[in-house]
Design a protein around this motif. Structure first.
Motif, PDB file in Angstrom:
ATOM      1  N   PRO A  80       0.832  -1.210   0.000  1.00 57.00           N
ATOM      2  CA  PRO A  80       0.000   0.000   0.000  1.00 57.00           C
ATOM      3  C   PRO A  80       0.868   1.262   0.000  1.00 57.00           C
ATOM      4  N   THR A  85      -2.806   4.443   2.068  1.00 57.03           N
ATOM      5  CA  THR A  85      -2.905   4.313   3.521  1.00 57.03           C
ATOM      6  C   THR A  85      -3.747   5.428   4.112  1.00 57.03           C
ATOM      7  N   CYS A 165      -6.165  -2.422   6.922  1.00 51.68           N
ATOM      8  CA  CYS A 165      -5.398  -1.711   7.955  1.00 51.68           C
ATOM      9  C   CYS A 165      -4.468  -2.656   8.700  1.00 51.68           C
ATOM     10  N   ILE A 168      -1.432  -3.156   6.688  1.00 52.65           N
ATOM     11  CA  ILE A 168      -0.595  -1.954   6.736  1.00 52.65           C
ATOM     12  C   ILE A 168       0.180  -1.889   8.051  1.00 52.65           C
ATOM     13  N   TYR A 172       4.175  -1.873   8.145  1.00 59.29           N
ATOM     14  CA  TYR A 172       4.795  -0.560   8.317  1.00 59.29           C
ATOM     15  C   TYR A 172       4.891  -0.053   9.753  1.00 59.29           C
ATOM     16  N   GLU A 212      -2.320   5.424  12.769  1.00 62.97           N
ATOM     17  CA  GLU A 212      -1.756   5.882  11.491  1.00 62.97           C
ATOM     18  C   GLU A 212      -0.438   6.625  11.699  1.00 62.97           C
ATOM     19  N   LEU A 217       6.180   4.702   6.540  1.00 67.21           N
ATOM     20  CA  LEU A 217       5.831   4.403   5.157  1.00 67.21           C
ATOM     21  C   LEU A 217       7.000   4.591   4.200  1.00 67.21           C
TER      22      LEU A 217
END
Length: 233
Positions: A80, A85, A165, A168, A172, A212, A217
């Motif tokens: 992603p 994201t 999610c 992700i 990450y 987040e 990333l």
């Protein structure tokens, strides 16, 4: 994200389950970086199976958003982008904001107790170092909230977003950071139990923004030995 045990109940044989679980756990434990190529021939050699079995496992991994399958390009671990994201987390904040008031309205004392039990299991997985299970339980907690809301459409949307999610987070999350704190879940349960919709909405938004913010990333890919990563060397 659906855990491997949930997905593999749907008609998966022992052989393709082994392939699925090997890749799933390697991704959840950050041993397989995003963008890693997964060739059918290599998997056939590593697991001593036919291409048909390998393809079935890769298709299931694709359905779980762990692997991307592209015509004429084969399979690779999902990668992603930062923009994807941001869009995924923005959509998730919107869906969870719609879920919270409904969950508070419908949640019984027994269901609140069930959420506390889930948070306790999540805490135990974290303390034991079971990262794959910890990430899965963190996602399952949010899906359980959607179930309390009693809206099947919102639940379906959230399941998709939680799955993406969770991938992700697995790919990450910065080392040493707690992406979806069980303590945050404990506090959220307390607010839901108190029926304070406004505060619960604010807490959920802050919770998702914090997840987040704890992601890295940057694109840092290293050469890997697939046999070693999958425990087959």
């Amino acid at each position: 994200m659906a855990s491997s045990s949930i997905v593999t109940k749907r008609g998966m044989s022992d052989v393709d389950k082994k392939i699925y679980d090997s890749v799933f756990n390697a991704v959840m434990n950050q041993r397989l970086p995003p963008g890693t190529k997964l060739t059918e021939a290599h998997f056939c050699e590593l697991f001593k199976v036919s291409r048909t079995i390998v393809r079935k496992a890769l298709q299931r991994l694709s359905h779980a958003h762990i692997v991307v399958l592209k015509p004429n390009h084969g399979a690779s671990i999902a990668s992603p982008t930062p923009q994807e994201t941001r869009e995924i987390f923005a959509a998730r904040r919107g869906i969870e904001a719609a879920i919270i008031p409904l969950a508070i309205k419908h949640a019984s004392n027994a269901q609140i107790a069930g959420l506390r039990k889930m948070a306790k299991a999540e805490h135990a997985a974290f303390e034991s170092g079971d990262r794959a299970n910890w990430i899965s339980l963190g996602g399952a907690f949010h899906i359980a909230l959607a179930e309390l809301a009693g809206n099947s459409v919102l639940q379906r949307f959230l399941s998709e977003l939680v799955s993406r999610c969770s991938l992700i987070i697995a790919l990450y999350q910065l080392p040493g950071n707690v992406a979806c704190s069980h303590d945050e879940h404990d506090r959220l349960i307390d607010v839901i139990a108190s029926k304070d919709v406004k505060r619960a909405l604010k807490m959920m938004e802050q919770h998702l923004l914090a997840i987040e913010a704890r992601l890295n990333l940057n694109d840092e890919r290293a050469k890997i030995n697939l046999a070693e990563i999958l425990g087959l060397a």
